[in-house]
Design a protein around this motif. Sequence first.
Motif, PDB file in Angstrom:
ATOM      1  N   ASP A 126       0.842  -1.195   0.000  1.00 47.32           N
ATOM      2  CA  ASP A 126       0.000   0.000   0.000  1.00 47.32           C
ATOM      3  C   ASP A 126       0.876   1.243   0.000  1.00 47.32           C
ATOM      4  O   ASP A 126       2.080   1.198   0.304  1.00 47.32           O
ATOM      5  CB  ASP A 126      -0.889   0.016   1.248  1.00 47.32           C
ATOM      6  CG  ASP A 126      -1.810  -1.181   1.321  1.00 47.32           C
ATOM      7  OD1 ASP A 126      -2.625  -1.350   0.403  1.00 47.32           O
ATOM      8  OD2 ASP A 126      -1.715  -1.943   2.303  1.00 47.32           O
TER       9      ASP A 126
ATOM     10  N   ARG B 239      -4.549   8.802  -5.180  1.00 44.54           N
ATOM     11  CA  ARG B 239      -5.654   7.917  -5.508  1.00 44.54           C
ATOM     12  C   ARG B 239      -6.138   8.240  -6.924  1.00 44.54           C
ATOM     13  O   ARG B 239      -6.012   9.363  -7.392  1.00 44.54           O
ATOM     14  CB  ARG B 239      -6.831   8.096  -4.527  1.00 44.54           C
ATOM     15  CG  ARG B 239      -6.622   7.454  -3.159  1.00 44.54           C
ATOM     16  CD  ARG B 239      -6.738   5.937  -3.268  1.00 44.54           C
ATOM     17  NE  ARG B 239      -6.885   5.296  -1.978  1.00 44.54           N
ATOM     18  CZ  ARG B 239      -5.893   4.847  -1.234  1.00 44.54           C
ATOM     19  NH1 ARG B 239      -4.642   5.006  -1.654  1.00 44.54           N
ATOM     20  NH2 ARG B 239      -6.109   4.238  -0.082  1.00 44.54           N
TER      21      ARG B 239
ATOM     22  N   GLU C  16     -10.116   3.890  -8.235  1.00 46.11           N
ATOM     23  CA  GLU C  16      -9.836   3.301  -6.924  1.00 46.11           C
ATOM     24  C   GLU C  16     -10.857   3.754  -5.888  1.00 46.11           C
ATOM     25  O   GLU C  16     -11.353   2.943  -5.095  1.00 46.11           O
ATOM     26  CB  GLU C  16      -8.425   3.675  -6.477  1.00 46.11           C
ATOM     27  CG  GLU C  16      -7.322   2.951  -7.232  1.00 46.11           C
ATOM     28  CD  GLU C  16      -5.939   3.464  -6.884  1.00 46.11           C
ATOM     29  OE1 GLU C  16      -4.976   2.702  -7.043  1.00 46.11           O
ATOM     30  OE2 GLU C  16      -5.813   4.634  -6.460  1.00 46.11           O
TER      31      GLU C  16
ATOM     32  N   ASN D 243     -14.399   2.182  -6.850  1.00 40.22           N
ATOM     33  CA  ASN D 243     -14.474   0.737  -6.620  1.00 40.22           C
ATOM     34  C   ASN D 243     -14.500   0.395  -5.138  1.00 40.22           C
ATOM     35  O   ASN D 243     -15.207  -0.522  -4.708  1.00 40.22           O
ATOM     36  CB  ASN D 243     -13.294   0.032  -7.301  1.00 40.22           C
ATOM     37  CG  ASN D 243     -13.407   0.046  -8.806  1.00 40.22           C
ATOM     38  OD1 ASN D 243     -14.499   0.171  -9.363  1.00 40.22           O
ATOM     39  ND2 ASN D 243     -12.276  -0.064  -9.493  1.00 40.22           N
ATOM     40  N   ARG D 244     -13.730   1.119  -4.339  1.00 42.26           N
ATOM     41  CA  ARG D 244     -13.731   0.857  -2.898  1.00 42.26           C
ATOM     42  C   ARG D 244     -15.088   1.186  -2.282  1.00 42.26           C
ATOM     43  O   ARG D 244     -15.645   0.409  -1.508  1.00 42.26           O
ATOM     44  CB  ARG D 244     -12.633   1.669  -2.224  1.00 42.26           C
ATOM     45  CG  ARG D 244     -12.455   1.342  -0.746  1.00 42.26           C
ATOM     46  CD  ARG D 244     -11.496   2.310  -0.083  1.00 42.26           C
ATOM     47  NE  ARG D 244     -10.900   1.740   1.126  1.00 42.26           N
ATOM     48  CZ  ARG D 244     -10.223   2.447   2.015  1.00 42.26           C
ATOM     49  NH1 ARG D 244     -10.038   3.736   1.835  1.00 42.26           N
ATOM     50  NH2 ARG D 244      -9.704   1.877   3.081  1.00 42.26           N
TER      51      ARG D 244
ATOM     52  N   ARG E 274      -8.415  -6.511  -3.994  1.00 44.40           N
ATOM     53  CA  ARG E 274      -6.999  -6.848  -4.149  1.00 44.40           C
ATOM     54  C   ARG E 274      -6.788  -8.004  -5.132  1.00 44.40           C
ATOM     55  O   ARG E 274      -6.079  -8.971  -4.848  1.00 44.40           O
ATOM     56  CB  ARG E 274      -6.368  -7.157  -2.801  1.00 44.40           C
ATOM     57  CG  ARG E 274      -6.334  -5.946  -1.867  1.00 44.40           C
ATOM     58  CD  ARG E 274      -5.646  -6.258  -0.570  1.00 44.40           C
ATOM     59  NE  ARG E 274      -5.660  -5.114   0.331  1.00 44.40           N
ATOM     60  CZ  ARG E 274      -4.663  -4.260   0.518  1.00 44.40           C
ATOM     61  NH1 ARG E 274      -3.548  -4.405  -0.174  1.00 44.40           N
ATOM     62  NH2 ARG E 274      -4.772  -3.271   1.371  1.00 44.40           N
TER      63      ARG E 274
END
Length: 405
Positions: free
Chosen positions: A56, A257, A261, A264-265, A364
């Motif tokens: 990360d 970011r 991202e 989708n999160r 992931r």
Amino acid sequence: MTAPILAAATFAISVTVFHVASIVMAIARFRRSFGAETLSSQHPPVSLVRPLCGIDNYAVDTLRSTFALDYPCYEILFCVASAEDPVVPLVKALIAEHAGANAKLLIGDERGSSNPKLNNVLKGWCAAAHDWIVIADSNVLMPADYVQLLFARWKTDTGLVASPPIGCRPEGFWAELECAFLNTYQARWQYAADSIGFGFAQGKTMLWRRADLDRAGGICALAKEVAEDAAATKVVRDAGLKVRLVDRPFAQPLGPRTAAEVWNRQLRWARLRRASFLPYFLPEIFSGGMLPMIAVAIVAHGIGLPRILSAGLFGAFWYGCEILLAATAEWPVSALSPLYGLTRDLLLPALFVSALRGNDFVWRGNEMQVERMRPRRMMALMRPRMQEIAQGSRRRLRALCARVS
């Protein structure tokens, strides 16, 4: 005043009351935590289990923070599914750098559920030497008093202490937008719920007493839901215990970011909430600032006031309250914070609809699915909650009638 204008005014007032109330409850909580904070004086041995997958942003800082805790007795169990994971060399280097620490790297891909994170945690849970176990994501930045803050919230009726992620170190527009989602929106509502004794677990940090989870069937009990934190909430409540949140939530450094991202999160989390807590997910459509701003514009037009100016002033108040919360909690704030909040609220209806219509997501690199929406099951889930609301309304109405008479 016509019926549509009255309805718009009622809606705007109602959601604003809930908005302000949630902010007041959160501010009261954080003012308490930044005041005379009482940390636990007990120091039972603790096992820290950190599941890892990939590297990360700020991974060096977050993983190194595990070794810098001001706590007398704890072990660290890093868990990865594959020896080829790029995070493995970093973990080995950190363990070598802190040779005096009680730290291990556990490698293995055990498939005990459809949840890859829970599968990764399984070996750490089984290897843990202590009765108190903390499961903490790799991107949590632990303060020195991390463990003490967790124990400070443990009461006799507690089954789990958790912490939502607080976005920090954002780089760029999309990371700032993610802060608007994580901090003044999601964390705010979680702390409002926790303040009235209805806390929800968050998988970023969870403090367990092993015996409590063992009574529910062990770590595998968390496989009953696609998300282990949703299962944890239900396991704790089924045992007659409570989930509590720490008074000072822990940071997640974001870094840069992308739009994909962030989307989708948030979509993944929305679909998980819909699948696990449908009665509490459905009101989310009313939780942003856009719909009440539109309602204010309708009311302003109906009574002869400037629509855009009225909606703008209302928006300034709405997002000004969020900025007050962020400033009080010492979260990231900038002159563009209202823009990030407005952008978030523009996305909320699209997220809500997408969460209802779809079932799949990727975590992931792992393709996963939540249960498909079924109208009959949805009504079955909603019926007990609606009955509870109806019974409460009847009680309040009878009490009101009694006072009037």
